[in-house]
Scaffold this motif. Structure first.
Motif, short mmCIF file in Angstrom:
data_model
loop_
_atom_site.label_atom_id
_atom_site.label_comp_id
_atom_site.label_asym_id
_atom_site.label_seq_id
_atom_site.Cartn_x
_atom_site.Cartn_y
_atom_site.Cartn_z
N VAL A 11 0.95 -1.31 -0.17
CA VAL A 11 -0.08 -0.05 0.08
C VAL A 11 1.10 1.14 -0.06
O VAL A 11 1.85 1.24 0.88
CB VAL A 11 -0.57 -0.03 1.10
N GLU A 12 0.73 2.18 -0.82
CA GLU A 12 1.29 2.84 -1.47
C GLU A 12 0.26 4.44 -0.74
O GLU A 12 0.16 4.11 -2.36
CB GLU A 12 2.04 3.11 -1.88
N GLU A 13 0.93 5.70 -0.60
CA GLU A 13 -0.33 6.66 -0.61
C GLU A 13 0.26 7.73 -2.62
O GLU A 13 1.74 7.86 -2.31
CB GLU A 13 -0.10 7.91 0.02
N VAL A 14 -0.77 7.61 -3.59
CA VAL A 14 -0.19 8.11 -4.64
C VAL A 14 -0.19 10.26 -4.26
O VAL A 14 0.02 10.38 -5.89
CB VAL A 14 -0.46 7.07 -5.41
N HIS A 15 -1.16 9.96 -3.67
CA HIS A 15 -2.16 11.36 -4.67
C HIS A 15 -2.68 12.18 -2.60
O HIS A 15 -3.21 11.17 -2.22
CB HIS A 15 -3.39 10.74 -5.67
N TYR A 16 -2.28 13.56 -2.81
CA TYR A 16 -3.03 14.30 -1.93
C TYR A 16 -3.71 15.47 -2.14
O TYR A 16 -2.78 15.94 -3.09
CB TYR A 16 -2.36 14.52 -0.42
N GLU A 17 -5.01 15.04 -2.13
CA GLU A 17 -5.45 17.15 -2.30
C GLU A 17 -5.72 17.79 -1.08
O GLU A 17 -6.75 17.31 -0.25
CB GLU A 17 -6.90 16.69 -3.03
N PRO A 18 -5.11 18.65 -1.14
CA PRO A 18 -5.00 19.37 0.77
C PRO A 18 -5.96 20.28 0.05
O PRO A 18 -6.87 20.33 1.35
CB PRO A 18 -3.71 20.09 0.56
N GLU A 19 -6.96 20.65 -0.42
CA GLU A 19 -7.76 21.46 -0.25
C GLU A 19 -9.14 20.33 -0.13
O GLU A 19 -9.90 21.11 0.64
CB GLU A 19 -7.43 21.96 -1.91
N ARG A 20 -9.06 19.51 -0.18
CA ARG A 20 -10.15 18.49 -0.02
C ARG A 20 -9.76 17.90 1.20
O ARG A 20 -10.57 16.86 1.56
CB ARG A 20 -10.96 17.82 -1.09
N ASP A 21 -8.96 17.71 0.72
CA ASP A 21 -8.57 16.73 2.41
C ASP A 21 -8.65 15.05 1.85
O ASP A 21 -9.03 14.29 2.77
CB ASP A 21 -9.01 17.16 3.87
N VAL A 22 -8.14 14.59 0.90
CA VAL A 22 -9.01 13.70 -0.02
C VAL A 22 -7.37 12.82 -0.34
O VAL A 22 -6.32 13.39 -0.95
CB VAL A 22 -9.50 13.94 -0.66
N HIS A 23 -7.16 11.53 -0.38
CA HIS A 23 -5.77 10.61 0.11
C HIS A 23 -5.91 9.60 -0.66
O HIS A 23 -7.47 9.37 -0.90
CB HIS A 23 -5.10 10.20 1.30
N ILE A 24 -5.41 9.55 -2.13
CA ILE A 24 -5.71 8.45 -2.97
C ILE A 24 -4.60 6.94 -2.33
O ILE A 24 -3.53 7.46 -2.58
CB ILE A 24 -5.44 9.07 -4.70
N TYR A 25 -4.66 6.09 -1.95
CA TYR A 25 -4.10 5.31 -1.71
C TYR A 25 -4.06 3.96 -3.21
O TYR A 25 -4.57 3.72 -3.54
CB TYR A 25 -4.49 4.61 -0.75
N LYS A 26 -2.16 3.48 -3.61
CA LYS A 26 -2.97 2.38 -4.47
C LYS A 26 -2.11 1.06 -3.79
O LYS A 26 -1.35 0.88 -2.92
CB LYS A 26 -1.56 2.66 -4.92
N ALA A 27 -2.87 0.21 -3.98
CA ALA A 27 -2.53 -0.97 -3.30
C ALA A 27 -2.45 -2.13 -4.69
O ALA A 27 -3.71 -2.42 -5.44
CB ALA A 27 -3.41 -1.91 -1.94
N GLN A 28 -1.25 -3.21 -4.20
CA GLN A 28 -1.60 -4.61 -5.17
C GLN A 28 -0.81 -5.71 -4.36
O GLN A 28 -0.59 -5.83 -3.33
CB GLN A 28 0.06 -4.01 -6.26
N LYS A 29 -1.53 -6.46 -4.77
CA LYS A 29 -2.04 -7.82 -4.22
C LYS A 29 -0.37 -8.52 -3.47
O LYS A 29 0.48 -8.16 -4.61
CB LYS A 29 -2.12 -9.09 -4.37
N CYS A 30 0.06 -8.89 -2.22
CA CYS A 30 1.18 -8.70 -2.19
C CYS A 30 1.40 -10.23 -3.20
O CYS A 30 1.19 -11.43 -3.03
CB CYS A 30 2.05 -9.60 -0.65
N ARG A 31 3.00 -10.07 -3.97
CA ARG A 31 3.59 -12.11 -3.99
C ARG A 31 3.63 -13.16 -3.59
O ARG A 31 4.59 -12.51 -2.50
CB ARG A 31 4.73 -11.26 -5.20
#
Length: 219
Positions: free
Chosen positions: A194-214
């Motif tokens: 899991v990693e955070e790939v984007h943050y929108e401070p004006e709306r206080d919204v985070h986007i997290y990217k996740a991929q299944k572990c090998r």
């Protein structure tokens, strides 16, 4: 996930827009008119900031959508799925059964017929009847503001696990409102990177990217 009607507190800052009968957006070179129905379907029938931020992120092109297969969970009004389809993905747009008819009306109103042909709207209650869907069969799993009810976390994780393969990219757009939201991310990290790939401070919204572990193979 939760179909919760609320009283119309239009005097509260930022909430009045949720009680409007419709909202208009411009994404993927299209004007999108989204019907809202707070009184009947509550949180499932209004456009939340997390959905708008995720649509903007998709439009930036960081994730390849053309020709991909995508599924949206807890779609609500369907904005994210509509934008993903307009950007070239073959999209399955899902929510609980009481919201499906409303969701489908927005999809039909905003997608040209050729886009509708590669878009499917269907019922999905997390953790239930998952065999109706192809296990690990999606390139992309999308969710906007679906991490908020702690009691749904196990079923949401079960659903993400079922729908994903190691190649699948999961994008979750959300606000981190409470400690339980952080707890969900920790739960997710047990089976996914899991990693955070984007943050929108004006709306206080985070986007997290996740991929299944090998899975490590025994030597």
């Amino acid at each position: 996930m939760a179909l919760v009607p609320y009283e119309n507190h239009t005097s509260l800052p930022g909430l009045s827009k949720l009680h409007e009968p419709s909202a208009t957006f411009h994404f993927a070179k299209h004007k999108i008119h989204i019907r809202q129905d707070w009184k009947r379907l509550g949180v499932a029938a209004v456009v939340w900031d997390a959905a708008v931020v995720l649509c903007t992120f998709l439009e930036l092109g960081s994730i390849a959508l053309e020709g991909s297969s995508a599924v949206e969970l807890g779609a609500g009004t369907g904005l994210v799925g509509i934008v993903a389809a307009l950007l070239g993905a073959k999209v399955t747009i899902t929510d609980r059964e009481p919201a499906v008819e409303f969701l489908e009306s927005n999809v039909q109103a905003n997608l040209p017929l050729d886009f509708q042909a590669r878009t499917k709207v269907t019922e999905l209650t997390w953790g239930e009847s998952l065999d109706r869907f192809e296990r690990g069969g999606y390139d992309l799993v999308l969710g906007a503001d679906i991490v908020y009810l702690e009691e749904t976390f196990p079923d949401l994780l079960k659903t993400l696990e079922y729908l994903s393969s190691e190649r699948t990219v999961i994008l979750l757009s959300c606000r981190i409102r409470y400690e339980r939201d952080q707890d969900f991310l920790k739960m997710l990290q047990q089976g996914f990177t899991v990693e955070e790939v984007h943050y929108e401070p004006e709306r206080d919204v985070h986007i997290y990217k996740a991929q299944k572990c090998r899975v490590k193979e025994d030597l």
